[in-house]
Write a protein that holds these residues in place. Structure first.
Motif, mmCIF file in Angstrom:
data_model
loop_
_atom_site.group_PDB
_atom_site.id
_atom_site.type_symbol
_atom_site.label_atom_id
_atom_site.label_comp_id
_atom_site.label_asym_id
_atom_site.label_seq_id
_atom_site.Cartn_x
_atom_site.Cartn_y
_atom_site.Cartn_z
ATOM 1 N N UNK A 46 41.960 -21.054 7.841
ATOM 2 C CA UNK A 46 41.419 -20.564 6.570
ATOM 3 C C UNK A 46 41.638 -19.067 6.423
ATOM 4 N N UNK A 47 41.396 -18.315 7.498
ATOM 5 C CA UNK A 47 41.572 -16.869 7.449
ATOM 6 C C UNK A 47 43.037 -16.502 7.219
ATOM 7 N N UNK A 76 37.352 -27.321 0.190
ATOM 8 C CA UNK A 76 36.073 -26.792 -0.301
ATOM 9 C C UNK A 76 36.066 -25.269 -0.305
ATOM 10 N N UNK A 77 36.694 -24.680 0.703
ATOM 11 C CA UNK A 77 36.754 -23.221 0.783
ATOM 12 C C UNK A 77 37.780 -22.633 -0.185
ATOM 13 N N UNK A 78 38.562 -23.493 -0.813
ATOM 14 C CA UNK A 78 39.559 -23.074 -1.814
ATOM 15 C C UNK A 78 40.522 -22.028 -1.259
ATOM 16 N N UNK A 79 40.949 -22.235 -0.009
ATOM 17 C CA UNK A 79 41.876 -21.271 0.598
ATOM 18 C C UNK A 79 43.283 -21.425 0.031
ATOM 19 N N UNK A 205 35.944 -13.879 13.556
ATOM 20 C CA UNK A 205 36.040 -14.167 12.133
ATOM 21 C C UNK A 205 34.788 -13.716 11.390
ATOM 22 N N UNK A 206 33.722 -13.474 12.126
ATOM 23 C CA UNK A 206 32.488 -13.024 11.485
ATOM 24 C C UNK A 206 32.602 -11.582 11.017
ATOM 25 N N UNK A 211 41.696 -10.553 12.972
ATOM 26 C CA UNK A 211 42.334 -11.405 11.967
ATOM 27 C C UNK A 211 43.619 -10.765 11.462
ATOM 28 N N UNK A 212 43.582 -9.464 11.227
ATOM 29 C CA UNK A 212 44.774 -8.750 10.757
ATOM 30 C C UNK A 212 45.903 -8.853 11.767
#
Length: 227
Positions: A46-47, A76-79, A205-206, A211-212
């Motif tokens: 997702x990320x 649902x997360x619309x990624x 991820x929090x 992530x980058x």
């Protein structure tokens, strides 16, 4: 559907078969994400979708044993638009569909390219499996293996093909380290010992840490693929 891909476990330079599509165009780069149950594979997918969707044309294939829960979560997360997310129900241990008989995943990948292509990138997420889970190089061109600190800071030291041979190792949920007594320095040292020069990213991820770096690694693979 292609059924003649022999599983192999080549190094980072290995690429899967059928680099060209039937019409002669270059197919999408395929990156597999594997790792134990609960390590954060779907959240990492997702990320990555959020980080890359405005830059490249991408789609996702998820694998679950009996459900399509991971694909439903991503929708649902619309990624991504829902038509760019599809699911494979493996009906058996997840590694069977990503390493042993990859036909269902290949069919899903090809249907995405036919339906919403042209695509630059397809992320193939395995169902939760153990430290031996690896992807066939007939299915993906590069592999990310995701572990998490809550699973124990001895996981990198234990090794296993997922930890030692994946093109990128992601140590996820670093924000939990103080609460579970995990020593991140020890995990980093053990990972270096097990993986030599192969890269490792520590990710939360929090709070967004790492992530980058993971997205940057994917961009690098894409640049090499399209050069």
């Amino acid at each position: 559907m292609h059924l003649d891909h022999a599983p192999s476990h080549g190094g980072p330079a290995a690429v899967s078969a059928d680099v060209r599509r039937p019409d002669g165009s270059r197919r999408a780069l395929r990156i597999g994400l594997g790792g134990p149950v609960g390590s954060g594979k779907t959240a990492t997918v997702a990320a990555l979708c959020r980080a890359l969707r405005d830059e490249v044309s991408l789609a996702v294939v998820t694998n679950d044993i009996y459900t399509r829960e991971d694909a439903e979560f991503l929708r649902r997360e619309a990624v991504l638009p829902p038509e760019r997310i599809t699911a494979v129900e493996t009906g058996a241990c997840p590694h069977t569909a990503i390493r042993d008989d990859i036909s269902a995943n290949l069919e899903a990948v090809e249907e995405l390219e036919d339906g919403v292509g042209p695509l630059d990138l397809i992320l193939v997420e395995s169902g939760g499996d153990n430290l031996t889970a690896t992807f066939s190089r007939g299915l993906v061109d590069a592999q990310i293996f995701v572990i998490d600190v809550a699973g124990g800071d001895d996981i990198p030291r234990k090794g296993g093909p997922g930890v030692t041979t994946a093109d990128l190792l992601v140590v996820n949920k670093t924000d939990l380290a103080p609460y579970v007594g995990a020593d991140l320095g020890r995990m980093a040292a053990d990972a270096r010992t097990q993986r030599a020069c192969l890269p490792v990213v520590f990710q939360s991820l929090r709070d967004g840490a790492g992530v980058t770096d993971v997205a940057g690694w994917v961009r690098g693979r894409l640049a090499a693929w399209t050069a």
